[in-house]
Each structure stands twice: as C-alpha cells, then as structure tokens.
Design an enzyme around this catalytic site. Sequence first.
Site, PDB file in Angstrom:
ATOM      1  N   PHE A 149       0.849  -1.193   0.000  1.00 20.99           N
ATOM      2  CA  PHE A 149       0.000   0.000   0.000  1.00 20.99           C
ATOM      3  C   PHE A 149       0.879   1.235   0.000  1.00 20.99           C
ATOM      4  CE2 PHE A 149      -4.559   1.039   0.815  1.00 20.99           C
ATOM      5  CZ  PHE A 149      -5.095  -0.044   0.164  1.00 20.99           C
TER       6      PHE A 149
ATOM      7  N   GLN B  63      -7.889  14.578   3.649  1.00 21.32           N
ATOM      8  CA  GLN B  63      -7.223  13.731   2.660  1.00 21.32           C
ATOM      9  C   GLN B  63      -7.991  13.662   1.344  1.00 21.32           C
ATOM     10  OE1 GLN B  63      -6.611   9.168   3.122  1.00 21.32           O
ATOM     11  NE2 GLN B  63      -4.612  10.139   3.202  1.00 21.32           N
TER      12      GLN B  63
ATOM     13  N   HIS C  59      -8.083  11.461  -1.812  1.00 19.12           N
ATOM     14  CA  HIS C  59      -7.623  10.191  -2.367  1.00 19.12           C
ATOM     15  C   HIS C  59      -7.326  10.436  -3.842  1.00 19.12           C
ATOM     16  CE1 HIS C  59      -7.523   6.009  -3.590  1.00 19.12           C
ATOM     17  NE2 HIS C  59      -7.619   5.624  -2.323  1.00 19.12           N
TER      18      HIS C  59
ATOM     19  N   LEU D 111     -14.798   5.554  -5.108  1.00 14.98           N
ATOM     20  CA  LEU D 111     -13.409   5.214  -4.799  1.00 14.98           C
ATOM     21  C   LEU D 111     -12.900   4.055  -5.645  1.00 14.98           C
ATOM     22  CD1 LEU D 111     -10.943   5.323  -2.762  1.00 14.98           C
ATOM     23  CD2 LEU D 111     -12.211   3.681  -1.401  1.00 14.98           C
TER      24      LEU D 111
ATOM     25  N   GLU E 243      -6.616   2.109  -3.588  1.00 16.67           N
ATOM     26  CA  GLU E 243      -5.165   2.150  -3.687  1.00 16.67           C
ATOM     27  C   GLU E 243      -4.606   0.745  -3.902  1.00 16.67           C
ATOM     28  OE1 GLU E 243      -3.450   5.023  -1.010  1.00 16.67           O
ATOM     29  OE2 GLU E 243      -2.027   3.541  -0.310  1.00 16.67           O
TER      30      GLU E 243
ATOM     31  N   ARG F 139      -0.756   9.397  -0.260  1.00 17.02           N
ATOM     32  CA  ARG F 139      -1.895   9.994  -0.959  1.00 17.02           C
ATOM     33  C   ARG F 139      -1.770  11.504  -1.120  1.00 17.02           C
ATOM     34  NH1 ARG F 139      -6.663   6.393   1.971  1.00 17.02           N
ATOM     35  NH2 ARG F 139      -6.161   4.493   0.841  1.00 17.02           N
TER      36      ARG F 139
ATOM     37  N   HIS G  24     -11.658  12.287   0.776  1.00 16.04           N
ATOM     38  CA  HIS G  24     -11.818  10.911   1.227  1.00 16.04           C
ATOM     39  C   HIS G  24     -11.869  10.779   2.744  1.00 16.04           C
ATOM     40  CE1 HIS G  24     -11.576   6.598   0.949  1.00 16.04           C
ATOM     41  NE2 HIS G  24     -10.395   6.515   1.506  1.00 16.04           N
TER      42      HIS G  24
ATOM     43  N   ARG H  58      -2.952  10.606   6.500  1.00 13.52           N
ATOM     44  CA  ARG H  58      -3.094   9.203   6.872  1.00 13.52           C
ATOM     45  C   ARG H  58      -2.569   8.312   5.757  1.00 13.52           C
ATOM     46  NH1 ARG H  58      -6.626   5.288   5.622  1.00 13.52           N
ATOM     47  NH2 ARG H  58      -8.211   6.617   4.666  1.00 13.52           N
TER      48      ARG H  58
END
Lengths: 585, 247
Positions: free
Chosen positions: A117, A231, A233, A243, A246, A286, A354, A389
């Site tokens: 990730f 955030q 995304h 979405l 990721e 991100r 996000h 995050r």
Amino acid sequence: METLTSDVAIVGAGGAGLRAAIALAESNPGLRIALISKVYPMRSHTVAAEGGAAGVIKDNDSFDNHFNDTVAGGDWLCDQDAVEFFIHEAPKELTRIEHWGCPWSRQADGHVAVRPFGGMKVERTWYAADKTGFHLLHTLFQTTLKYPSIKRYDEYFSTDIVAVDDACQGVVALEMRTGQLRFFRAKAVIIATGGAGRIFPFTTNGAIKTGDGMAMAYRIGVPLKDMEFVQYHPTGLPGTGILITEGSRGEGGILVNKDGYRYLQDYDLGPPDPWPRKKAMELGPRDRLSQAFWHEQQKGRTIKTDYGDVVHLDLRHLGEAKINERLPMVRELSKSYVGIDPVDAPIPVRPVVHYTMGGIDTDINGATRVGGLFAAGECACVSINGANRLGSNSLTELLVFGARAGRAAAEYAAAGGGAAVSEALVTEQAEAAENRVLALFRRTNGIEDIAALRRELTATMEAGAGIYRSEGSLQEACAKMAEIRQRYASIELRDKSNVFNTDLTEALELKSMIDVASALAVSAYHRTESRGSHQRLDYTDRDDEKFLKHSLATYAAQGEPRIDYCDVVITRSKPGDRVYGGKQE
Amino acid sequence: MRETIHQLEVLRYDPETDTAPHFQTYAVTCQEDWVVLDAINYVKENLDRTLSYRWSCHMAVCGSCGMVVNGEPVLSCHAFVRDYPEKIRVEPLANFPIERDLVVAIDDFVEKLTSVKPYIISAEERPVESGENLQSPEQLAVFKQYADCINCLLCYSACPQYALNDSFIGPAALALAHRYNLDSRDEGRSARADVVASNPGIWECSFVGACSEVCPKDVDPAAAIQQTKIASTVDYFMRFLMPWRKQ
C-alpha cells in the site's frame, strides 16, 4: 420526553462503534449498552472501504517499519505514543476479527495474505479482495448479535450530547420512525460517527458522512483537533467520486497523464522503474499523489472530461485473471459507472475528498476532556494520522481505538461514572436539546432552502480549502461560512410529518456540516505552513518551529472558533524529511 | 452530455395523513449517466422536500437504496436511467410494511438474521496470541460467495415464498447461515439447524430462483437454500445410521 437508561451509549454503529460495543460486552457482561445509529449498522460507511487494513504479521516486516512509515507519512504530526500503541495492537485486532470470521484473502498455505500500500515500506495490508471494509463491517455487525447486552437503536438520529459540569450524562436522539425524541441517559458515551467528507461536493463519502458526532462534541466545548488536514484520495471516478482502491496500485496499476507519461516521476517519487516498488511512484503517499495531480493540471497535462480533469489509472498489464481475483469490485464499479472495463482500457480518475485526519480531541484512551465522553474512529483525532493518513491504517485504527475506547468507557461506567450532578440541570439540558429540534420542526416563514444552502457550503469548501490553499481563499471561505451560519437560522422545513422525516434530518445534518466546515476553514487559515495534506501556496514550507503542533478549534456560539495549539508527542522519531522514490536508497 | 426527460412516478405514503399509498409524478431531466437514485435525489433537492427514502454510498455496497423500479427490485444507485423507458415507476420493496414513501420497515429481516446465529460458533474461543486460523484459498472459496450478501433485501422483495408466508426465514438470512455453516472455522451447524432446517419455509422454497436473479452481488441464495436442504436431509438420515456421528 422518554428517558432510556443504560450504562454506556455508543453513537454510531460502523466499525468503531461496533468494535467498541463488543469490547464493552466482553469486558463487563453486566453493562447495559445502547448502540445508537442514524442508519442500520450494515449501512455505515465503513462498508465502502476497499483496499485493506495494515498490521505487521510477516517475517520480512517489523513494528519499527510500521511506526516509521506512519509517522513520516503523517509528516511528523502524529502522536508517537499513540502510534506505538496502534502498531502493536494492529495485528492482534486483525487476528481477532479473523477469529470472528472475517474472510481475509489467503496465501496458498492458508496464512492471511498481505498486499503493498502507499507509503508503506513493506507489504502489510491485510485484505478481503477489494471489499475489506464491507467484510469487516458485516463480520463485526454479525458478531454483535451474539451479545444480549448490546441493545441496538437503529435509525435513531442523535442531536446533542448532554453534559453537566464537564461530565457527560447521555445523548438526545430522534427516533426516525416516529419523530419522537428520547433521552438516552448513560454514564458514558462513545462517539463513533465517522468522518465529514460530505462538506465537500466531490467525495468518496456516502450521504451519511456529515460530521454529526464531531459537531455534537464540538458544541459542548470539546475542541476539534487538526481539522485543516483533509485527505484527497488520488483515484476517484469522475462525476460520482466513487473510490478506486489504492490496492489497484498496490497490485501494480500505474498512473499516466494525457501523454501516457508516468508523471509522478516529476514529483520526487521516481524513477518509475523497477515497478512495482514500495514507497515510490504510484505507491507514494496519498497527499503527494493528489498534489502531483494538481500540478499536472496546472501544466495542462491532464485529460478534460465533462466532470473535470482526469488522469488514467492503467491496470491492463495485470491481466483479467488477477483483476478478477484481487480487484473484482474495481472492475465492476468501473464498468458500471464510467463504462470502462479495466481489462481493456485505463480508468479515468481524479483526486477526491476521502478522509478527515482531524476530529474530536481525545487522549490515547479515546477519552475527551469531558468526563465520560469518548470518541473513536474517523470522528476522533488520537492522533495516529497526523497531517496525512496512510492508506489501510484507518480500518485498523477503528478496531484498535474502538476496542480501547470501549474498554475505557467500561471501566468508567463500572466505577459508577462521574461525580453526581444536579438532576435538575440534566433535565434542563436534555429538554433544551429537545426544544431546539421542536423549534426547527415548527419554524415558519423561513426563506432559506436546505439543499441550496448545502450546495453553497460544499462549493465554498472546495474553492477555499481544497488541495492547495492560500490566505485569500481561506479568508473567503471563513467569511462565507459565517454568512451561511447566519442564513441557517432562516431555514424552514417543508416536510411536517413525524414519520421518517428526512427534511428534518438533513436540516440537522446541515447544522453539523456548518460547524465542522467552519472549524476546518478557520484552522486552515491559521496554519501558515505547508504540511502533509495542508498545502498553502503562500507558505510553501513546513515550519516546525511554529507549527509542529496540533491545532485545537473551540466552538464559539457567536463568531469564529478560537484556535489554540498543543504539543505533538515525539518519543523516538525526530522530525525529518519525507523521502519517497529513489532518494530512499 | 445527452439528456432525456423522464416521468418519475413515485409511490407516496405518509401514515399520518394518507389512508392509502398513491403515486405522484415528477418530470425530471436526466443525464445519460444518471442512475434512478440520481433522479430521486434531484426531486428531493429541487422539487419536493417531503419525499422520504434511504440512500448512502451510491456505489452498490451499503444496501440502503433497494426499491422496486418498473416492477423489478433493484438498487436504485445501480439502475441506470438510460435502461428505462420515459416512464419510470418507483415503489418501495415489496413484502415489507411501508413506513413512509419508499422506506420500508425491515425489522422482520433483522430478527430473522439474528435467529440464524450469523457468527462463528466454536467450542472454545482461541486467544489472539495463538495467531490466525489457517484457511486455504479453496476453503475460503467454499463460502466466500455467500459472505458477499449486503443485506439489501431485494431477494425478499422478489421471493414468492416470503410473499405467501412471512414465517419463512428468507433468502439472505439462509444464505448467511449457510455461509457460516460452510466456513472451516465454524462448528455451529447443529446450533443453527434448529432454526434453519426446521423452518417450514425452506422445504417449501420452490427453487424459482427469483432471489438469485435479482441479487446485485451474485450471492445466489437459491443455491444456498438447496444445499441447506440436502445437508439437512443427510443429517436426518445419518442420525439413524450413525447416531454417534458429530452433527
């Protein structure tokens, strides 16, 4: 107004609320638990998380790795004691939910599989195909059905926390089916209502993510911490904001601009090969990826569509079999909503709001400064996410801190709760909350329209507090939010029914959105530096001297919130440069 | 982007003021990529604040927005307007009491789901320190499809057996019971048998398969019910043949 008495009331029945409920039931079966949510638990937005949950389990990984990735990913704004606790609890919580039946994807030998990730040095993200949040939520919900002490109040919309002398006494909630208000008297209350992405027009967040819990805590004087950190995304579908996980880049997907060029190599994330490679290119964090998109757009290298500019997420080289096994939902969503089969063509994507890193100010136990009031999950700011995050830390966070807040609340309630307070004051406050809703319900001669005001709010946030911000844009956002707050006083409901009145609940949600958006805009205005997801065009550098601090926005009945700062807990990682791509070696 | 005008005929019912449900028609200009939920949201935002319905994720996973559109139970966030004629009739899910407009009361499903014990039952709870259970991809594949149920309840709306007999546990809850029965980590099949195998409904389920046809997640509850019947029959006979066998 009827009073329903329990020991602990939980507001929100998504991942964090359900995990807290189980922790309460297990640690003390004698406690009466009221689990209150404005939707049925399985509708909670945890359901939409796709890619996975991070936790160190493999021999090639270490707790230090997870710690360092998280702290650097958060641009050193994370509280390191909380991160320390988090990374150690993570594999235990993920194993526990495995025991409860979560259908984690597996290696051939039967062990849980992990995938890479963004921003993570080693692959450590447990996943259930690309429906991890869905499986996690349903596993938790179904597991709660084992415990008779968990009494659910589905479709009860909480409007206010009742607190007297800085001690929590319960919550007031609207039973949506009847329109009746109830006072949920409780020794302790856990807020687990999730994020507030709906204050932006283009978001992955479901309709229910309006920041109600944040706003309720804020209105009784609990500060909202680090609200300026939002955030984006990097990969949402244009138009809907759906979405695209990721995990699709974790499996090897690449991002290209209108020339077919892997543009991330121009933003300190390259070189592009070898690929895939951890903490580089498409597996950068991100915030960096979304910011890179913004720059590409400025350079005219993105692709124009009816729903704004996009770049292409190309999965074709993964092949149909791997896409079907690892990313079935991505394929289905892309085919349905943009008419693109990722097996044959690249998916158009653009950055999309996000996650709210900020939230209700809590300590490492999820406790707020109001006695008996706890918070966990996205609505809380513990803080392990800092200024950005890392993907797959949030599902783990809601398990780890949902459980911790549950246990802390259990102890608090078992010890009898806070000191005795005036019953007259408790009743007075609960009735005041009831009367506010009734007044809104009965108000006539209103001139403002709820949907129109909400559109103005979301447009304001996008224009003023997006990926890049400036003094001017934020000043304008703050002024506009003050105006919207004024105008909210002149809304009038068109629906006068008591039964499932969503005109009323949307009006209540709009109030939450105004509170949260104001705190966000004012916090962002005062942070005159760039850090993580908070990027200022007029203050482009990180300023540790002044701003290695959490912001705390405190509600004011009139005018803007007060902004204070508190120290970040630094234990073993001194602030340094965030290094991704080839510079790591 | 191409636009088309649709007549949205929406079932309305407010128990406080209406004696019976009725239809109300809204003319909505829809973009070609809209889903039915987008059209309903347009009505709510611009034409009629009094319309009540449930929705959240707009990506076919939260299961909130199930409705009957032109006679078929669908997720309204996954039903594209371009696939419908000019007239689009929107009704609440069938076989549940209407609470208000497109909102139905689903208490009955929640009770039935609870009754089938949809959670891992094992003789002893393992401590987390003992690590994960091993489960091969093949063992996972045995039940995975049934774990994909999002509880949207389209299957109950389509089920002829549930329409006749509301004591029938119904497709989704049976699929979830079956999901746990098939899980290599579970030992609860006999604990569930009382509710599942003895439910008169499962023997009357005629394998019409309407539930599986409308399922937006390819869970195939009809297959789960047929497999449950077979497993229960085997259990029944094995009790006489091999009384010592663990159920």
